[in-house]
Design a protein around this motif. Sequence first.
Motif, short mmCIF file in Angstrom:
data_model
loop_
_atom_site.label_atom_id
_atom_site.label_comp_id
_atom_site.label_asym_id
_atom_site.label_seq_id
_atom_site.Cartn_x
_atom_site.Cartn_y
_atom_site.Cartn_z
N GLY A 61 0.63 -1.16 -0.12
CA GLY A 61 -0.01 0.12 -0.08
C GLY A 61 1.00 1.20 0.18
N GLU A 62 0.21 2.26 0.13
CA GLU A 62 0.93 3.57 0.11
C GLU A 62 0.36 4.38 1.31
N PRO A 63 1.30 5.29 1.78
CA PRO A 63 0.91 5.96 2.95
C PRO A 63 -0.17 7.13 2.71
N LEU A 64 -0.64 7.53 3.53
CA LEU A 64 -1.73 8.76 3.28
C LEU A 64 -1.14 10.13 2.71
N LYS A 65 -1.72 10.66 2.02
CA LYS A 65 -1.51 11.99 1.49
C LYS A 65 -1.93 13.09 2.30
#
Length: 214
Positions: A61-65
């Motif tokens: 996944g990706e970190p929150l923006k």
Amino acid sequence: MNDWGIPDWRDAAAYGDTRQWSTDRWRWEFVRRRDDVRRAFDATAQETYQQDVIWDECDEGEPLKPCERGFTSGCELALTLGYHGLPNPRFGDQPDYAISCRNSDGSIWLAYKDAYRDPSLAQLTFKLDAPIEAQLESARKELLERQSARSGRTIKRRRHPAKWLTYLRALDARADGQSWNSIALHLLTSMHGARDASAGRRLFIQADALCFNF
């Protein structure tokens, strides 16, 4: 004003069902209207995001923006306010974990972080091999004496939840460029007595104080 997700102050319903708001949510609503909070977030959000990307590059996944609810930016002001990180002040409806206040006045954080810079702070030392209760009582008396010497009085927190929505609307009305007279006429009723410029100004001052000492 809409750049910061601020509702239409003329319509109380625009703020949503405030009866369901937690104390943390109320506090965040006042805090996020502070100019220094807004500047601090914008100044540090992108750098924090880049660091999150590096730390999470091996995870799924990706970190929150920064533009997403739940993202928090690392900055000194966040610690001062008692947050682990500073949420985006453009959103009021942040997840609970983002606006959970570890310590409502920030004293736990500031007791060991550069306390010497701020004359409004006091740092006390406790002995871990001695009874705690007696030390806490001594600390309380010491803090009361220091506070009285500095402020001429001991400071007690007064909470008036029934007024908080009116306070938010007063803050937003002033940010919208409304006069003191307009604020009083729109937000105060005949039950409050005077509805003139001085009454509108007093309402704003009370509301603004909550932004810094909720």
